[in-house]
Design a protein around this motif. Structure first.
Motif, PDB file in Angstrom:
ATOM      1  N   ALA A 133      -0.281   0.464   3.692  1.00  0.00           N
ATOM      2  CA  ALA A 133       0.669   1.573   3.568  1.00  0.00           C
ATOM      3  C   ALA A 133       1.908   1.135   2.799  1.00  0.00           C
ATOM      4  CB  ALA A 133       1.051   2.091   4.949  1.00  0.00           C
ATOM      5  N   ARG A 134       2.406  -0.063   3.086  1.00  0.00           N
ATOM      6  CA  ARG A 134       3.593  -0.573   2.373  1.00  0.00           C
ATOM      7  C   ARG A 134       3.319  -0.646   0.875  1.00  0.00           C
ATOM      8  NH1 ARG A 134       5.461  -4.673  -0.046  1.00  0.00           N
ATOM      9  NH2 ARG A 134       3.717  -6.058   0.346  1.00  0.00           N
ATOM     10  N   LEU A 135       2.163  -1.173   0.500  1.00  0.00           N
ATOM     11  CA  LEU A 135       1.808  -1.282  -0.918  1.00  0.00           C
ATOM     12  C   LEU A 135       1.645   0.092  -1.568  1.00  0.00           C
ATOM     13  CD1 LEU A 135      -0.733  -4.249  -0.768  1.00  0.00           C
ATOM     14  CD2 LEU A 135       1.593  -4.283  -1.721  1.00  0.00           C
ATOM     15  N   ALA A 136       1.000   1.013  -0.877  1.00  0.00           N
ATOM     16  CA  ALA A 136       0.793   2.362  -1.422  1.00  0.00           C
ATOM     17  C   ALA A 136       2.118   3.107  -1.554  1.00  0.00           C
ATOM     18  CB  ALA A 136      -0.178   3.145  -0.546  1.00  0.00           C
ATOM     19  N   GLU A 137       2.984   2.982  -0.548  1.00  0.00           N
ATOM     20  CA  GLU A 137       4.260   3.685  -0.578  1.00  0.00           C
ATOM     21  C   GLU A 137       5.234   3.095  -1.594  1.00  0.00           C
ATOM     22  OE1 GLU A 137       5.917   4.238   3.320  1.00  0.00           O
ATOM     23  OE2 GLU A 137       4.090   5.220   4.051  1.00  0.00           O
ATOM     24  N   ALA A 138       5.024   1.856  -1.993  1.00  0.00           N
ATOM     25  CA  ALA A 138       5.883   1.241  -3.006  1.00  0.00           C
ATOM     26  C   ALA A 138       5.784   1.978  -4.337  1.00  0.00           C
ATOM     27  CB  ALA A 138       5.514  -0.236  -3.189  1.00  0.00           C
ATOM     28  N   LYS A 139       4.708   2.714  -4.537  1.00  0.00           N
ATOM     29  CA  LYS A 139       4.505   3.465  -5.782  1.00  0.00           C
ATOM     30  C   LYS A 139       5.213   4.819  -5.761  1.00  0.00           C
ATOM     31  CE  LYS A 139       0.048   1.241  -6.214  1.00  0.00           C
ATOM     32  NZ  LYS A 139      -1.394   1.388  -6.030  1.00  0.00           N
ATOM     33  N   LEU A 140       5.740   5.208  -4.599  1.00  0.00           N
ATOM     34  CA  LEU A 140       6.434   6.485  -4.469  1.00  0.00           C
ATOM     35  C   LEU A 140       7.898   6.344  -4.856  1.00  0.00           C
ATOM     36  CD1 LEU A 140       5.025   7.656  -1.015  1.00  0.00           C
ATOM     37  CD2 LEU A 140       4.187   8.249  -3.297  1.00  0.00           C
ATOM     38  N   SER A 141       8.538   7.465  -5.092  1.00  0.00           N
ATOM     39  CA  SER A 141       9.971   7.447  -5.407  1.00  0.00           C
ATOM     40  C   SER A 141      10.765   7.166  -4.129  1.00  0.00           C
ATOM     41  CB  SER A 141      10.403   8.790  -5.994  1.00  0.00           C
ATOM     42  OG  SER A 141      10.420   9.781  -4.976  1.00  0.00           O
ATOM     43  N   PRO A 142      11.993   6.658  -4.270  1.00  0.00           N
ATOM     44  CA  PRO A 142      12.830   6.451  -3.078  1.00  0.00           C
ATOM     45  C   PRO A 142      13.036   7.750  -2.298  1.00  0.00           C
ATOM     46  CG  PRO A 142      13.766   5.294  -4.950  1.00  0.00           C
ATOM     47  CD  PRO A 142      12.629   6.133  -5.484  1.00  0.00           C
ATOM     48  N   GLN A 143      13.155   8.876  -2.992  1.00  0.00           N
ATOM     49  CA  GLN A 143      13.344  10.164  -2.320  1.00  0.00           C
ATOM     50  C   GLN A 143      12.115  10.517  -1.484  1.00  0.00           C
ATOM     51  OE1 GLN A 143      13.759  13.521  -4.939  1.00  0.00           O
ATOM     52  NE2 GLN A 143      14.312  14.911  -3.288  1.00  0.00           N
ATOM     53  N   GLN A 144      10.916  10.288  -2.008  1.00  0.00           N
ATOM     54  CA  GLN A 144       9.704  10.567  -1.242  1.00  0.00           C
ATOM     55  C   GLN A 144       9.616   9.679  -0.009  1.00  0.00           C
ATOM     56  OE1 GLN A 144       7.076   9.968  -4.640  1.00  0.00           O
ATOM     57  NE2 GLN A 144       6.391  12.104  -4.493  1.00  0.00           N
ATOM     58  N   ARG A 145       9.971   8.401  -0.142  1.00  0.00           N
ATOM     59  CA  ARG A 145       9.930   7.498   1.016  1.00  0.00           C
ATOM     60  C   ARG A 145      10.957   7.920   2.067  1.00  0.00           C
ATOM     61  NH1 ARG A 145       9.222   3.710  -3.124  1.00  0.00           N
ATOM     62  NH2 ARG A 145      11.332   2.939  -2.927  1.00  0.00           N
TER      63      ARG A 145
END
Length: 181
Positions: A133-145
């Protein structure tokens, strides 16, 4: 929770959409590609489609479409991020008898192996899922996280609640409070 499989027509439509997205991505330079983040840890496009379908069936609304991404899968567990309007969070799902079921909705806590272990996951699977999940979420924008982190606390979604108390689950899902910005 009772899952009704999609109709053959819907499956064909979803398969065509997945194939078309793959072809479009193959023709677009990697830097310009905006693909949903799906973990490569035991994740299949079939699992991602099934998980997205389960979540949309329960929480999608015409006035507030549910966006599901990223999806990380380890063994029979999945962690899926979701965004709906100005709300967001994560759902922990478990595959039982071949069907994905939502067991918990939460925020940033669901990205921690120790928290995942409290749901009954073995430590090794919890560690792998948290890392995926950490690796997948790293590809998202800061706003999405930030949006996915905004879900406060954890909400257990039991099979009976999903079938008989869906509105209660939806109300709790949509009513969580976003942190001040």
């Amino acid at each position: 929770m009772r899952c009704i499989p999609p109709t053959p027509f819907k499956l064909v439509t979803m398969a065509i959409a997945v194939l078309a997205a793959g072809q479009a991505n193959a023709q677009t330079p990697p830097a310009a590609t905006a693909r949903p983040a799906i973990s490569t840890v035991s994740a299949s496009s079939r699992d991602a489609l099934d998980i997205t379908t389960v979540m949309k069936k329960q929480f999608d609304r015409p006035d507030a479409p549910l966006k599901v991404m990223p999806v990380s899968v380890v063994q029979d567990y999945a962690l899926a991020g979701w965004m709906q309007g100005d709300k967001g969070g994560r759902a922990l799902l478990q595959k039982l008898h071949g069907q994905w079921l939502i067991s918990v909705c939460g925020g940033s806590g669901l990205t921690q192996a120790k928290v995942l272990e409290t749901t009954g996951m073995h430590a090794a699977a919890a560690t792998k899922l948290a890392e995926a999940a950490r690796l997948a979420e790293a590809k998202l924008s800061p706003q999405q996280r930030r949006l996915m982190d905004s879900f406060e606390g954890m909400l257990n979604i039991t099979p009976g609640q999903a079938e008989h108390g869906q509105h209660k689950a939806q109300d709790a899902h949509k009513a969580h409070v976003a942190p001040p910005q």
